[in-house]
Every structure is written in structure tokens, then in C-alpha cells.
Write a protein that holds these residues in place. Structure first.
Motif, PDB file in Angstrom:
ATOM      1  N   UNK A   1      13.189   1.019  12.341  1.00 50.40           N
ATOM      2  CA  UNK A   1      12.880   0.879  13.757  1.00 50.40           C
ATOM      3  C   UNK A   1      12.941   2.283  14.376  1.00 50.40           C
ATOM      4  N   UNK A   2      11.795   2.843  14.731  1.00 50.60           N
ATOM      5  CA  UNK A   2      11.710   4.216  15.219  1.00 50.60           C
ATOM      6  C   UNK A   2      12.153   4.315  16.665  1.00 50.60           C
ATOM      7  N   UNK A   3      12.687   5.529  16.998  1.00 50.07           N
ATOM      8  CA  UNK A   3      13.076   5.796  18.388  1.00 50.07           C
ATOM      9  C   UNK A   3      11.836   6.134  19.201  1.00 50.07           C
ATOM     10  N   UNK A   4      11.843   5.684  20.419  1.00 49.96           N
ATOM     11  CA  UNK A   4      10.735   5.977  21.330  1.00 49.96           C
ATOM     12  C   UNK A   4      11.232   6.861  22.458  1.00 49.96           C
ATOM     13  N   UNK A   5      10.315   7.525  23.213  1.00 46.36           N
ATOM     14  CA  UNK A   5      10.699   8.408  24.318  1.00 46.36           C
ATOM     15  C   UNK A   5      11.470   7.667  25.392  1.00 46.36           C
ATOM     16  N   UNK A   6      12.521   8.422  25.982  1.00 45.05           N
ATOM     17  CA  UNK A   6      13.353   7.785  26.997  1.00 45.05           C
ATOM     18  C   UNK A   6      13.186   8.438  28.366  1.00 45.05           C
ATOM     19  N   UNK A   7      12.311   9.489  28.495  1.00 42.34           N
ATOM     20  CA  UNK A   7      12.080  10.130  29.794  1.00 42.34           C
ATOM     21  C   UNK A   7      11.144   9.270  30.617  1.00 42.34           C
TER      22      UNK A   7
END
Length: 515
Positions: free
Chosen positions: A394-400
Motif C-alpha cells: 500500500x503506497x504512500x500518497x501526498x499529504x500536502x
């Protein structure tokens, strides 16, 4: 002197001619036809009877034949043609007749000390000549002296052989008869002992054995089936139509029951067991369906079909071994591998799941996952599972957070009346109220006017404006309070006005007061 010519016969000879025309009438009656019916036994083909000759009419007087004689000759030729065709049909019919095939399914229905009742089924091949009946023959065991016991042909497929001697053993056979002769006989396999059966055999199958009996592999099978019958019945067991394997299955018989015993059941012991209880020629049968089951094998394969967001889609194939019973569901488990850890910890995701595909959701971002699937049947869950070969990360996605650009909506609006004033009529001395509603932003300023003159702070009037609802109360109006009333709303974007007419009426005065 020349001789006188012979006189010509006229009317006197016409009457015999009429009688000659009537003479051939009885000729078409085929009197000799009785000959074909008096045929020899049906095994041989009878010779056709001699064809009868038509009657010959008396000759007419004179040398030349009369018209009646010619007509008689024509009728005789027709008569011969009809008889030739008739005898040809009879000969063809007699030569084409064939006996039927042998009757089938002959067995003893009942017996006592003086009679035996037998039943059978009609032949499979009867033929075009039909079936006339049956002949029942018996002879004592050890002899070949067959004798028919029925006087005429038996029409039905059931017969009671009466007046027999108690203790005799009889061989019985049945023959079908038609116009072609006698069929081959059907004979009872064993001789029948003429005696009274004291107590017919009867199996008392327990209720729980009337349906499928299910047991697990390794269980001990001990089934007791009671029965009745006198003298002591002969008990036999078969499995799927074959004798039971005495190395695997043990049977023990008493006068009242029979026991089927298997020390440690295996799947090969599954099948239909049939118990037969026989007393002389009477018997009773009962069937027991035994099903030996065990845990199923794991699913044939499982794989990750898709991976998106926090979700993983799985698919798997049914197990090749269902444990000899149907698959009731599947158990899906997941294991996550956190960063820096080498151990896999399994957790249940789905239990008693019936489909062959599933979607696992709510997975943790940044973790890697494996999945495995167990099979389930009525015994339990498979000992091993099918495990996915690949891992799902499960890949991390952008949090900005990047807000989207949009133009802020302006709520400014010029005043606008949503409900206008209505003309009113009131009675002098009774307070009345005028109502209207308005909207606008910024909040508009409200002014009430009478006949285009601003009312202001006149105490005779009460002005209220709450959340856009504007009201003007006129306290006890008089004759001079009637007129045109207006409400005006103003803000920086504009103004709006609504008006209505108010009529003040005088109260009615009774006639008595006027006098």
C-alpha cells in the motif's frame, strides 16, 4: 308345298329371362369361407380351402346366347376375382403371423399350504397379430411332466395355482399364445415349496437410517437393524450391488436383528448398503446410504488480481479434494509486514465466505500484505491454506493540501419583495395589519408610507420587520385612515416598493337606533 316356318317365341320366353337375372344373387355369399377358420394348431400354416364354384345358370333356348346369359357370365367373372383376392389375403395373413416373445418378470406373489399366486409382465415384443392369452404350466421338482393348470387362455398377468399338495416343490412356467403360436416360456428360477409362511420377513429400519448417514473418517460404525420373520430368515448384505468386503465390513445376524460394524471408517466405505431378509420365497429389502467425510483440501490457487488505494482484490479456485462432501465456505486471512519487521502475523478478514473472489479494504498505508484462504465443509476448516505468491504494498500518497482555485461567490443583492401587499377592507374601530416580505443584502431599510407620505414615528401605527417579514399595524382606524399604503425597501444596490389599498367601513347601525 313348302314347309311352314317355325313360330317365333316372343313374350312367353321373357319371364324365364327375368328369373335368370335373379339367380346370381345368392352367389356372392362365401359359404366355403369357414374352411380357413378351421385351421390346424397355430404352429403350422393351414392349406387354403378349395375355392367354391359359382352357380351355373340354365342355358337359354335357341342357338344364340341371350342377354341374361351374358350378364350372368359377367357376374361369374367378378365373383371369381373377388374370391381369388379373398383367399390370397387369408394365405398372406396366415404365413406372416409370428408368436410373441417370452413373458418377463415372473415371480411368486403369495402362497399358502394349497395354492401359489404368481404374477408376470407381458412380452416385450407382441407383434401385429396381438396377444390372445397365457398358458400356465407346472411340474413337480425332479420331473419333466409339464401340465397346463388353466382350462382356457389366461387374459390377466396374475394367476392362482390352486389344489396343490402341501410339501410339494413345483416348477412353474408361463407361455404367451397368439395367432402365430406359442412363445418361448418364462420359468421361475427356483422351485416353489407349497407351504404356509408363518411370519413374513419385515425389516424395521430405524428412522435415522432412512436418510443419508454421515460419519467422519476414523469413526466407528455400529448399526443395528431389527427385523421379524419365521422361520429364521436368511440375511444377506450387499454394497452397491456387490457382496460386502468382509475385510472391511463385519456383519452379525441374530433371530431378531442384524449388525453392520466397521471398526475405523474410511472414505472407501461410502456407498449404498442393501440388507435382504428372506424366508423361503418371500423377502424384504432395505437400503442404507453411508457417507464417510473428512476435512477438505486447501483451495487450488489464490492470487492478487488488483491493488488500488487501500484495497486489494483476490481470486481463488475451489479445492481439488472436498472431503467427500460439499464445500460450505472459505476463510480469508491477511498478514502485514511493517517496515523493519520480518515476522508475518495473520488476521481473519472474512469467515464462512461463499464466493471465489473478494476485496480486502481498509489496509494501512505503507505496509506490505500477504493473503491466504482456507476451505470449509461440514466437518471443519482445511488443515492448510493457499497463500498468495506476491505481496501487495500500500503506497504512500501526498499529504500536502492544495485548495482549488475558485471565485468567491458574492451574496450582495438589491431589495426584492417576495410577498407583496394585498388590498384590505376593515371596519372602523377594529385594528388591522398589513404584511409583506422582502430580501436583499446588505439588509435593506424599510419605510412605510400613506398616500406617498412617510408615516415615520406616528403612534397610531406600529411597524415591525423581523428576518424580512414586514408588518404595519393600524390601531383602531377611523374614517380618515383609509387610502393607499406603501412599503419601500432601500440598500446600497437599489430599492423596491409595493402598495395596497385600505378601505375603512362604518359599522352597521340597527333600524331601532335610527328611530
Amino acid at each position: 308345298m313348302p314347309s311352314k316356318p317355325a313360330p317365333i317365341k316372343k313374350a312367353a320366353k321373357k319371364e324365364p329371362a327375368k328369373t335368370e337375372e335373379k339367380a346370381p344373387d345368392p352367389a356372392p355369399q362365401p359359404a366355403p369361407e369357414a374352411a380357413p377358420t378351421e385351421a390346424a394348431p397355430p404352429q403350422t400354416t393351414p392349406a387354403p380351402a378349395e375355392k367354391p364354384k359359382p352357380p351355373t345358370p340354365p342355358p337359354a333356348d335357341g342357338n344364340a346366347p341371350s342377354a341374361a346369359a351374358c350378364e350372368t357370365s359377367h357376374l361369374n367373372s367378378k365373383f371369381e376375382l373377388i374370391y381369388d383376392l379373398h383367399f390370397w389375403c387369408i394365405s398372406v395373413f396366415m404365413t406372416s403371423a409370428e408368436p410373441t416373445s417370452a413373458p418377463v418378470d415372473l415371480f411368486v406373489e403369495d402362497k399358502n399350504d394349497t395354492s401359489v399366486t404368481i404374477i408376470w409382465s407381458q412380452p416385450e415384443n407382441i407383434g401385429p397379430t396381438g396377444l390372445d392369452g397365457y398358458v400356465i404350466e407346472v411340474c413337480k421338482d425332479g420331473t419333466a411332466d409339464w401340465k397346463a393348470v388353466n382350462e382356457g387362455l389366461q387374459k390377466s398377468c396374475r394367476y392362482i395355482i390352486k389344489d396343490q399338495t402341501t410339501g410339494d416343490r413345483l416348477k412353474i412356467r408361463v407361455v404367451a399364445v397368439n395367432a402365430g403360436g406359442c412363445s418361448p416360456p418364462v420359468t421361475l428360477q427356483d422351485a416353489v415349496l407349497v407351504e404356509e409362511i408363518a411370519d413374513r420377513p419385515k425389516i424395521r429400519l430405524p428412522r435415522f437410517l432412512r436418510q443419508r448417514h454421515v460419519a467422519r473418517v476414523g469413526d466407528k460404525i455400529n448399526l443395528t437393524i431389527p427385523f421379524t420373520g419365521k422361520p429364521k430368515p436368511v440375511v444377506t448384505w450387499t454394497k452397491n450391488g456387490q457382496p460386502v468386503d468382509t475385510k472391511r465390513v463385519n456383519t452379525r445376524n441374530t433371530d431378531r436383528d442384524s449388525i453392520l460394524f466397521i471398526r475405523a471408517a474410511e472414505r472407501e466405505d461410502s456407498g449404498v448398503y442393501e440388507m435382504c431378509v428372506k424366508v423361503e420365497d418371500s423377502e424384504d429389502k432395505a437400503s442404507i446410504t453411508l457417507q464417510i467425510v473428512e476435512l477438505p483440501g486447501p483451495p487450488a490457487s489464490v492470487k492478487i488480481v488488483d491493488n488500488w488505494g487501500f484495497n486489494v482484490a483476490l481470486e481463488w479456485a475451489p479445492p481439488t479434494d472436498n472431503g467427500n462432501t460439499e464445500i460450505t465456505g472459505y476463510t480469508v486471512q491477511k498478514a502485514d509486514k511493517k517496515t523493519g519487521l520480518a515476522d508475518w502475523t495473520w488476521f481473519n478478514v472474512l469467515e464462512h465466505y461463499h464466493r471465489l473472489n473478494a476485496t480486502v479494504s481498509d489496509l494501512i498505508m505503507g505496509n506490505s500484505y500477504k493473503f491466504r484462504v482456507f476451505s470449509e465443509n461440514k466437518v471443519g476448516k482445511s488443515e492448510s491454506a493457499a497463500v498468495t505468491k506476491q505481496e501487495a504494498k500500500i503506497l504512500k500518497t501526498g499529504i500536502n493540501y492544495k485548495p482549488s482555485d475558485y471565485k468567491e461567490h458574492s451574496f450582495s443583492e438589491a431589495p426584492k419583495f417576495t410577498t407583496s401587499l394585498n388590498d384590505r377592507a376593515t371596519t372602523a374601530g377594529y385594528s388591522t395589519k398589513l404584511l409583506c416580505s422582502v430580501r436583499g443584502f446588505p439588509k435593506p431599510t424599510i419605510q412605510w408610507m400613506k398616500n406617498q407620505m412617510i408615516i415615520g414615528d406616528n403612534p397610531k401605527y406600529r411597524q415591525i420587520c423581523v428576518q424580512g417579514i414586514c408588518s404595519l399595524e393600524i390601531r383602531k382606524p377611523g374614517n380618515f385612515d383609509g387610502g393607499v399604503y406603501s412599503c419601500r425597501a432601500l440598500n446600497d444596490l437599489g430599492e423596491a416598493t409595493v402598495s395596497c389599498k385600505l378601505e375603512v367601513k362604518q359599522p352597521a347601525i340597527p333600524d331601532a337606533d335610527k328611530k
